[in-house]
Design an enzyme around this catalytic site. Structure first.
Site, PDB file in Angstrom:
ATOM      1  CG  ASP A 170      33.487 -27.891  48.035  1.00  0.00           C
ATOM      2  OD1 ASP A 170      33.889 -28.327  46.924  1.00  0.00           O
ATOM      3  OD2 ASP A 170      32.570 -27.052  48.115  1.00  0.00           O
ATOM      4  CE  LYS A 211      28.893 -22.299  45.876  1.00  0.00           C
ATOM      5  NZ  LYS A 211      28.751 -23.770  45.917  1.00  0.00           N
ATOM      6  CG  ASP A 237      29.187 -26.193  43.423  1.00  0.00           C
ATOM      7  OD1 ASP A 237      29.215 -27.414  43.644  1.00  0.00           O
ATOM      8  OD2 ASP A 237      28.206 -25.471  43.700  1.00  0.00           O
ATOM      9  CB  THR A 282      29.472 -26.098  49.411  1.00  0.00           C
ATOM     10  OG1 THR A 282      29.315 -26.382  48.023  1.00  0.00           O
ATOM     11  CG2 THR A 282      30.392 -24.906  49.586  1.00  0.00           C
ATOM     12  CG  ASN A 292      25.512 -26.642  51.304  1.00  0.00           C
ATOM     13  OD1 ASN A 292      26.651 -26.671  51.761  1.00  0.00           O
ATOM     14  ND2 ASN A 292      25.260 -26.947  50.041  1.00  0.00           N
ATOM     15  CG  HIS A 303      25.326 -27.744  41.062  1.00  0.00           C
ATOM     16  ND1 HIS A 303      24.581 -28.790  41.557  1.00  0.00           N
ATOM     17  CD2 HIS A 303      26.099 -27.311  42.098  1.00  0.00           C
ATOM     18  CE1 HIS A 303      24.877 -28.980  42.838  1.00  0.00           C
ATOM     19  NE2 HIS A 303      25.799 -28.091  43.185  1.00  0.00           N
TER      20      HIS A 303
END
Length: 558
Positions: free
Chosen positions: A362, A174, A315, A91, A112, A319
């Site tokens: 991303d 985020k 995302d 990301t 990250n 996941h």
């Protein structure tokens, strides 16, 4: 035959004169229309869908509404062969690429989070203890500022070029999604998992403007309490998706209810909202509030503005269940409807004829190992702790010294060079021994040492090139590890992750829409996400960001 003059001008000559006047008038009208065409957009909207592989965009195309993804596909320029062209596809790295036009070896956001090579402490990509969230609890490793970003963004250059009169506002589920789009001089707002509010940090301001306070006062985050996420479409629409039994536990299937043990909105509930459609809905609602509160696209100084929106929830869904799941499928359909409403709003508020819209991602996503194995792929999870233990055992046997591999900072191993020097060992010998062992480990395809990376002495392969771009001399560790296709570092028995240099992780959507500047169509040219920043810089007539290496996507421009 005798000519018959009319007002002293022969009839043929007069016809030629009239024709000339008509042509001249037509040219003047065309020139006037050309002059009326806006020279640059009033608003640039950059949408980043977190964790969206390109193949998902086209796989579900027939089920989209007219106004969302289909609008971008039909009215915009879109690339089927666009990539996040670096090796560590996560990301923070992907978001940093979008508006810097730079690769990690320059922009400095290598993951990250990573292990600092000097202190050996963990460093989160956007952490800076000098700043705090406004009105919300802040932990030492929370993302509050773009301190670790080493280059400028498109927004920074636009602000510089307009004497700070242009506004650059970003919002995301985020912190890293908002902060890395905003750059050094924009303003970022991010979703707070404990309160469910969108907030900024003291890096940007000391208190929120009135429009943010009014938005927060209505507590829009509480309106989904007790609601359920159910499939949007008929069961037949999901016929080609993976069986739920392969990708999820029995307790993690439709319908998903958003509540908490306390019986009221709290941190448990706000955290749950991220895996589903509701945080994206709130993100776009907040973006609308920002457009109106900051008067974006109607800048009184007559300069363009930038709105960055990072939509985080896809995302989380991928996941948890993988891109092959009906949960991911349904989430994308819901996102399509949200985008359609947002584009309609922009058209009414600013006018899409005054707006350039970019949509990208991303990173992409691999399938879950369980699904991959069900279709005869070689796929598993690799436990990094076990790998490091085995590596150190091998190095101890080879060099007679314990713990030469001191830290794992996926997908990079940090070696203890001080210990290597103390034991009079040769650095390159230790590196080479470690790399050779790693490529013999189950699931590992290759490993590149610091010496190779510093000297640029890597194989002439696409993957090696991407890994080289993803390595920063000052920040990164010492051996970069590449998994085999469909293998990844992780644990558990469900879900999946990303971060590899393979096409399922790098191939992402890249769409640009703006009828006064962009030629619609499906483009087969190779493109990279780093091409977005220089292309927008060209349209906005500002210099490209300082680390930009992308190209202007001139084939799409009017």
């Amino acid at each position: 035959m005798k000519n018959h003059p009319t007002n002293g001008i022969p009839s043929l000559s007069r016809l030629l004169l009239i024709s000339s006047l008509v042509a001249s008038t037509s040219m003047t009208t065309t020139a006037a229309v050309a002059l009326e065409k806006p020279s640059q957009p009033k608003l640039v909207v950059v949408l980043v869908v977190d964790g969206l592989p390109q193949e998902q965009v086209t796989r579900y195309r027939d089920q989209y509404t007219q106004g969302g993804f289909r609008r971008l596909l039909d009215q915009g320029a879109w690339y089927s062969d666009a990539h996040q062209a670096h090796g560590v596809t996560v990301t923070a790295v992907g978001h940093a690429a979008v508006l810097t036009g730079a690769y990690p070896y320059q922009h400095g956001i290598i993951a990250n989070e990573w292990v600092d090579t000097r202190s050996r402490e963990s460093m989160y990509c956007t952490q800076d203890g000098n700043y705090q969230y406004i009105g919300d609890e802040t932990k030492p490793d929370d993302g509050t500022a773009p301190t670790n970003l080493r280059v400028s963004t498109l927004g920074d250059e636009l602000r510089y070029g307009t004497g700070n009169r242009a506004k650059v506002i970003t919002v995301s589920g985020k912190d890293r999604g908002a902060i890395l789009l905003a750059g050094k001089t924009g303003t970022a707002y991010m979703y707070m998992k404990k309160s469910g509010a969108f907030a900024s940090s003291s890096y940007y301001m000391q208190s929120h403007p009135n429009w943010v306070q009014q938005y927060q006062a209505n507590r829009p985050q509480d309106r989904f309490y007790g609601q359920e996420w159910k499939p949007l479409l008929a069961d037949s629409a999901y016929a080609n998706d993976a069986d739920d039994a392969i990708v999820s536990d029995a307790k993690d299937r439709f319908p998903f209810k958003y509540d908490s043990k306390s019986g009221k909105p709290d941190a448990e509930y706000y955290g749950k909202l991220l895996t589903g459609p509701y945080v994206d809905e709130m993100t776009l609602d907040f973006a609308r509030a920002a457009v109106e509160g900051e008067n974006l696209g109607r800048n009184p100084a007559g300069v363009p503005d930038v709105l960055g929106v990072s939509l985080s929830s896809h995302d989380y869904v991928n996941h948890a269940f993988g891109p092959e799941s009906r949960m991911s499928h349904d989430h994308l359909q819901r996102l399509d409807r949200l985008l359609a409403n947002f584009f309609t709003y922009l058209d009414k508020r600013v006018g899409l004829e005054n707006t350039v819209v970019v949509l990208t991602a991303d990173h992409g996503f691999p399938n879950t190992p369980e699904f991959s194995k069900s279709i005869k792929r070689d796929a598993q999870r690799i436990n990094a702790k076990d790998l490091m233990s085995a590596l150190n055992q091998h190095l101890t046997e080879r060099f007679g010294t314990d713990k030469l591999a001191v830290k794992w900072s996926g997908p990079v191993v940090l070696l203890d060079y001080q210990l290597i020097a103390q034991k009079n060992l040769k650095r390159e010998e230790v590196e080479t021994a470690a790399a050779r062992f790693l490529v013999s480990y189950p699931g590992i395809a290759d490993a590149y040492t610091r010496t190779q990376l510093e000297q640029g002495a890597l194989p002439a392969t696409r993957i090696a090139k991407l890994m080289q771009r993803g390595w920063n001399r000052q920040v990164s560790g010492d051996i970069m590890v590449v998994t085999k296709p469909y293998w990844y570092f992780g644990s558990g028995n469900h879900g999946t992750s990303h971060g590899s240099p393979y096409s399922y992780d790098t191939n992402v959507p890249l769409m640009i829409m703006g009828k006064n500047w962009v030629k619609p169509g499906a483009y087969t040219d190779y493109a990279e996400v780093v091409d977005i920043a220089p292309t927008l810089a060209h349209l906005l007539r500002v210099r490209p960001p300082s680390g930009s290496e992308g190209r202007i996507l001139k084939e799409t421009l009017n």
